[in-house]
Motif scaffolding. Structure first.
Motif, PDB file in Angstrom:
ATOM      1  N   GLY A 154       0.604  -1.277  -0.032  1.00 20.04           N
ATOM      2  CA  GLY A 154       0.017   0.162   0.041  1.00 20.04           C
ATOM      3  C   GLY A 154       0.840   1.287   0.042  1.00 20.04           C
ATOM      4  N   ALA A 155       1.941   1.299  -0.371  1.00 21.71           N
ATOM      5  CA  ALA A 155       2.822   2.496  -0.352  1.00 21.71           C
ATOM      6  C   ALA A 155       2.057   3.371  -1.174  1.00 21.71           C
ATOM      7  CB  ALA A 155       4.346   2.199  -1.026  1.00 21.71           C
ATOM      8  N   GLY A 156       2.158   4.618  -0.802  1.00 22.49           N
ATOM      9  CA  GLY A 156       1.761   5.889  -1.774  1.00 22.49           C
ATOM     10  C   GLY A 156       2.701   6.271  -3.060  1.00 22.49           C
ATOM     11  N   ARG A 157       3.957   6.284  -2.647  1.00 25.95           N
ATOM     12  CA  ARG A 157       4.905   6.497  -3.795  1.00 25.95           C
ATOM     13  C   ARG A 157       6.034   5.775  -3.517  1.00 25.95           C
ATOM     14  NH1 ARG A 157       4.812   9.955  -7.697  1.00 25.95           N
ATOM     15  NH2 ARG A 157       6.856  10.794  -8.563  1.00 25.95           N
ATOM     16  N   VAL A 158       6.573   5.041  -4.511  1.00 26.75           N
ATOM     17  CA  VAL A 158       8.038   4.336  -4.464  1.00 26.75           C
ATOM     18  C   VAL A 158       8.953   4.863  -5.411  1.00 26.75           C
ATOM     19  CG1 VAL A 158       8.849   2.039  -4.862  1.00 26.75           C
ATOM     20  CG2 VAL A 158       6.480   2.032  -3.853  1.00 26.75           C
TER      21      VAL A 158
END
Length: 318
Positions: A154-158
């Protein structure tokens, strides 16, 4: 049996093919007929005797194998040493059955690189849904899996870093939202820019030197940096504890052998989750090269040159 053995510490040149006695398993041990042995960056340190734990000589390197037990089960297992051989001995608690639909090389990628990525994200930086995370060496063995797991968690931005255009493209293909040149003159500025002008919530770092220093400066308040390697072989600057308080940041370290000591079979749970993701098509191992056993020296040379990407394996049957 055929095996790679070292009788002195040094670089890849000390890796030699030899005939060695078959390993002698104890009554509780598993004898594994090795289908593939994993090659890891830590192996290069062990061969040099620059690893976190020292070892004696002579030594058959290799800390992970995939193959069959005498009763026909397919397993992937951690071993103390002896992986670069046709047969190896493993302890049952350190062995995991490989499910149908998962090949040996993928299982090896999950065992050390995948478990490392899983523990870093779940236990070190405690990645929360919607947070930003930097994955240094995003096309490498750990990094390529960490990019995908961060997305699955569920990372928002990688944000991935890599040293060549093709590696940055691979990281983007695997799900990274942005890819940064790992040779950027100012890593702090590059990471903030890649995060759309905001400081980052988490960093997974195995580089060392100025990259570590500048990544710490890119952390947002309550940001976390997890340090798990020093591929540059350059130590970062000492962490000043008052600065952690001043900026509300956290720095942690991780050495995978400690994860196997955690109660509740944490690594076993990580392996089961990753096997499920692989079988569902949501996680894939990047396989960077399958070398004949007698080419172990070349595998180490390629790994040390940073020219590889993904998981390297040795094939004792080739």
């Amino acid at each position: 049996m055929r095996a790679i053995q070292i009788t002195e510490f040094g670089g890849p040149e000390v890796l030699n093919l030899t005939e060695a006695p078959d390993p002698a398993p104890g009554p509780e041990d598993l004898l594994v007929e090795v289908e593939r042995a994993g090659v890891n960056y830590a192996d290069t340190h062990r061969v040099e005797d620059t690893y976190l734990s020292s070892t004696g000589l002579p030594l058959i390197p290799g800390s992970e194998v995939a193959g069959r037990t005498p009763d026909g089960r397919r397993v992937v297992a951690m071993v103390d040493s002896g992986g670069y051989a046709e047969r190896a001995v493993a302890s049952p608690p350190m062995a995991y059955e490989i499910p149908e639909g998962v090949d040996a090389a993928t299982a090896l990628a999950l065992l050390i690189q995948g478990s490392t990525a899983w523990v870093l994200l779940r236990r070190n930086v405690h990645l929360a849904e919607g947070e930003s995370v930097v994955v240094h060496a995003g096309a490498g063995g750990v990094g390529s899996l960490a990019v995908q797991l961060a997305k699955a968690f569920g990372a928002g931005r990688v944000i991935a870093t890599a040293g060549s255009q093709d590696k940055r493209e691979l990281a983007l293909e695997l799900g990274a939202d942005a890819a940064v040149d790992s040779r950027a003159e100012d890593m702090t500025a590059a990471l903030v820019e890649a995060n759309e002008g905001r400081r980052v919530d988490a960093v997974l770092d195995m580089t060392g030197g100025r990259v570590t220093d500048e990544s710490m400066h890119a952390l947002a308040p309550f940001g976390r940096l997890a340090f798990y390697g020093m591929a540059s072989r350059e130590a970062p600057k000492p962490v000043q504890l008052p600065n952690l308080m001043r900026y509300s940041t956290t720095v942690s370290g991780m050495w995978l052998p400690h994860a196997f000591q955690l109660p509740g079979n944490v690594v076993g749970g990580a392996m089961a989750e990753m096997f499920d993701l692989v079988r569902a098509g949501r996680l894939r191992a990047v396989l960077g090269g399958d070398y004949p056993l007698d080419q172990a020296r070349r595998a180490h040379e390629d790994l040390r040159s940073r020219a590889t990407r993904g998981k390297l394996t040795l094939n004792p049957a080739a």
